[in-house]
Design an enzyme around this catalytic site. Structure first.
Site, short mmCIF file in Angstrom:
data_model
loop_
_atom_site.label_atom_id
_atom_site.label_comp_id
_atom_site.label_asym_id
_atom_site.label_seq_id
_atom_site.Cartn_x
_atom_site.Cartn_y
_atom_site.Cartn_z
N HIS A 1 35.12 5.93 -102.63
CA HIS A 1 35.84 5.54 -103.84
C HIS A 1 37.19 6.26 -103.94
CE1 HIS A 1 31.98 3.87 -105.02
NE2 HIS A 1 32.57 3.29 -106.05
N LYS B 1 48.07 -9.34 -110.81
CA LYS B 1 47.33 -10.41 -110.13
C LYS B 1 46.44 -9.77 -109.05
CE LYS B 1 48.24 -15.21 -108.73
NZ LYS B 1 47.71 -15.86 -109.94
N GLU C 1 43.94 -16.92 -121.51
CA GLU C 1 44.48 -17.85 -120.51
C GLU C 1 43.32 -18.59 -119.88
OE1 GLU C 1 46.45 -15.48 -117.43
OE2 GLU C 1 45.20 -13.78 -118.02
#
Length: 283
Positions: free
Chosen positions: A101, A147, A183
């Site tokens: 991680h 994104k 959205e």
């Protein structure tokens, strides 16, 4: 099909990305989808700039300049003989053999690849007669302005719509008993009421490239556009509703759940026409 990977052109079927890549093991990466037509890449600079800003935010190295990426993208489109298509870009933090991680060592190289694909098939009737939306809770994280490749909630939302015969999900977040639209799984939304356009403001939603172009168009057409928190009820009560995205462009909405709307209303028609003019002239 050819692909572009870290500076080289490779055969897509050769499967050259390592299984330990953090994009696979942690969804630790970003992506862009860019429309291509007749050898042109539409709005490339805006898409690449968004990816680069997000890469800086997440401290992921972007090892190529926009000029290098665009040049390679054009060659990739040519190699795959794509006339009308989609350019997919993905950037991940690179390969971590230990699946830790903790971020990998600073000398770990990021992974960047591109695919040039034929345009996915969309029924042309959608632009003529509109599409159906279904409301669905927004289950995503608080980093939606970037994104990222963490798309499972988007997949769940869109497939809920598909299963009910719809085209897209109208995602919402609930606060103090109010449902606020965010959205779609891969779209932004606009409504028109009394000649005024409304669209959800960028509050943990993606600032879509097409969304930005459409806002500019609405202003140039002399209409008032308000970016704010918009409730599901405001959408249900609207005169006209339309969605926008890289692939869907500007598409009228004929219904949300059981509520129907006028399709190809005056304002939607005006925006569609102006965007199509921009779309086919853009480089």
């Amino acid at each position: 099909m050819w692909a572009f990977l870290d500076g080289d052109f490779v055969q897509e079927k050769s499967r050259v990305i390592q299984l330990e890549n953090r994009g696979l093991t942690f969804a630790d990466g970003l992506f862009e989808v860019i429309r291509t037509i007749e050898g042109r890449i539409l709005f490339f600079e805006e898409h690449f700039s968004r990816m680069k800003k997000s890469a800086e935010f997440f401290n992921i190295e972007m090892r190529f300049t926009p000029e290098e990426v665009k040049k390679s993208a054009l060659e990739l489109i040519g190699r795959n003989s794509i006339e009308d298509g989609e350019l997919y870009l993905e950037l991940t933090r690179g390969t971590d053999p230990h699946r830790e991680h903790r971020y990998p060592p600073k000398d770990t190289s990021s992974t960047f690849f591109m695919l040039a694909l034929p345009l996915r098939r969309i029924d042309a009737d959608n632009w003529k007669n509109g599409v159906k939306l279904f409301a669905y809770p927004d289950l995503r994280h608080k980093l939606c302005e970037h994104k990222t490749i963490n798309l499972l909630p988007n997949v769940l939302a869109k497939n809920f719509a598909y299963a009910n015969g719809g085209y897209e999900a109208l995602m919402y977040r609930e606060e103090d008993g109010m449902k606020f639209v965010t959205e779609g799984g891969s779209s932004n939304y606009f409504l028109v009421d009394n000649g005024i356009f409304l669209t959800p403001n960028v509050d943990n939603i993606l600032p879509g490239i097409t969304r930005g172009k459409v806002i500019e168009i609405i202003k140039k057409l002399g209409h008032r556009i308000i970016e704010k928190r918009v409730t599901v009820q405001e959408f249900l009560s609207a005169e006209e509703v339309f969605l926008v995205s890289t692939v869907s462009r500007v598409m009228p909405v004929k219904g949300i759940d059981e509520v129907t709307f006028k399709v190809r209303g005056r304002y939607t028609e005006e925006v569609m026409s102006a965007y199509e003019e921009l779309f086919f002239s853009a480089r």
